[in-house]
Design an enzyme around this catalytic site. Structure first.
Site, short mmCIF file in Angstrom:
data_model
loop_
_atom_site.label_atom_id
_atom_site.label_comp_id
_atom_site.label_asym_id
_atom_site.label_seq_id
_atom_site.Cartn_x
_atom_site.Cartn_y
_atom_site.Cartn_z
N ASP A 114 0.48 -1.16 -0.05
CA ASP A 114 -0.08 0.26 0.19
C ASP A 114 1.08 1.34 0.15
O ASP A 114 0.89 2.25 -0.38
CB ASP A 114 -0.71 0.15 1.26
CG ASP A 114 -1.55 -1.24 1.28
OD1 ASP A 114 -2.54 -1.93 -0.38
OD2 ASP A 114 -1.91 -1.41 2.45
N ASP A 139 1.97 -3.05 4.36
CA ASP A 139 0.69 -3.03 4.30
C ASP A 139 -0.39 -2.65 5.67
O ASP A 139 0.47 -3.35 6.56
CB ASP A 139 0.77 -4.37 3.40
CG ASP A 139 1.18 -4.81 2.57
OD1 ASP A 139 0.17 -4.53 1.26
OD2 ASP A 139 2.09 -5.12 2.50
N ILE A 140 -0.66 -1.89 5.51
CA ILE A 140 -2.37 -1.52 5.97
C ILE A 140 -3.12 -2.33 6.16
O ILE A 140 -4.51 -2.52 4.85
CB ILE A 140 -2.37 -0.27 6.31
CG1 ILE A 140 -1.21 0.67 6.20
CG2 ILE A 140 -3.13 0.35 6.98
CD1 ILE A 140 -0.99 2.28 4.96
N LYS A 141 -3.99 -2.99 7.33
CA LYS A 141 -4.65 -4.16 6.90
C LYS A 141 -5.80 -3.91 8.11
O LYS A 141 -5.67 -4.62 9.48
CB LYS A 141 -3.71 -5.26 7.58
CG LYS A 141 -3.39 -5.65 5.82
CD LYS A 141 -2.60 -7.35 5.84
CE LYS A 141 -1.70 -7.38 4.56
NZ LYS A 141 -2.51 -8.00 3.67
#
Length: 293
Positions: A114, A139-141
């Site tokens: 991301d 990565d942002i989850k």
């Protein structure tokens, strides 16, 4: 353009790969350094992170007629997908933070995490020795209370691999990682290189991170009235050289990756795997951090 610098890139990559395969402590040190920077960023900006994350709930009247589509299998229907909330709230702030503390390049790749940027500084040079740069992939989850598991689902474009490059015209390729489960296992075809060499000869090892914002569910009876941020989990996935070559974590910690949630008939190049936060903490306790809001 595709092959304009290939001879030079091949030579520099080969030397850098050999160096870090023999000095894996440099890669571990830079991962810990960036992990500390991300944790410091969250501590520093936590009030505005909380404010901006929760604003999505207050803005409900503006999007209630156009809600994001449910994700996952058999959703209950009382949660709204919050993925893009986390991506926006953390991504923009992270970019500004890195730009204010490091020299930065927003170099492009066809696919990846991301948020991704190359950061450079003399502090980094002191850790990596042969370069002053590291390519940070984040990565942002976002997850809610029912999917707050101690792992993250990773796509092949979010993990670096063995980084083989024997013949100059072949380019870099990765050996499959086995995502090993209790009953089933499958190959995980991670697609990122452990090191990149830019056109200006900049050497950039890759550092992979996951930021997992966890939201709660405010309730009035059976109705959800908000999804406020409650905690933030941060994890660092080892570089592919550390995974496959030295110290070869995949051999020592075979449960690090385990099967994802994709159908086995899906294109193997797209099948995801889960990375265990518990196993990451066994490798190094600093590889997973949790901040309660």
């Amino acid at each position: 353009m595709f092959n304009q610098f290939i001879h030079n890139q091949f030579s520099i990559y080969s030397d850098a790969f050999d160096y870090y395969a023999n000095h894996s402590e440099c890669l571990i040190a830079i991962e810990k350094f960036v992990m500390n920077e991300i944790c410091h960023f969250v501590d520093l900006h936590l009030p505005e992170i909380k404010r901006d994350y929760d604003e999505a709930s207050y803005l409900y009247p503006f999007w209630k007629n156009y809600t994001p589509l449910e994700r996952g299998r058999s959703p209950v229907g009382d949660q709204y997908p919050w993925i893009e909330v986390g991506e926006k709230v953390f991504g923009s702030k992270l970019s500004r933070y890195f730009a204010s503390n490091f020299d930065i390049k927003d170099s492009g790749l066809p696919s990846g995490s991301d948020e991704r940027c190359i950061i450079s500084s003399q502090r980094i040079k002191q850790l990596l020795n042969i370069t002053d740069s590291v390519w940070v992939f984040i990565d942002i989850k976002s997850a809610g209370p029912r999917d707050d598991f101690n792992h993250a689902v990773m796509s092949p474009y979010q993990v670096s691999g063995s980084g083989n490059w024997e013949n100059i015209d072949d380019g870099v390729y990765n050996e499959p990682i086995v995502a090993k489960g209790v009953r089933v296992s499958h190959d995980f075809l991670c697609s990122l290189s452990p090191i990149y060499v830019l056109s200006d000869n900049t050497i950039s090892p890759l550092a992979n991170f996951v930021i997992k914002p966890i939201y709660g569910m405010s309730k009035a009876g059976e109705q959800t009235t908000g999804q406020p941020l409650e905690k933030i989990r941060i994890a660092c996935i080892p570089n592919g050289i550390l995974l496959s070559h030295n110290p070869a974590y995949l051999k020592s910690y075979p449960g690090l990756f385990f099967p994802g949630k994709d159908d086995k008939n899906k294109d193997l190049r797209k099948i995801r795997a889960r990375v265990s936060f518990d196993v990451l903490k066994e490798i190094d306790d600093w590889r997973v951090a949790e901040i309660v809001v």
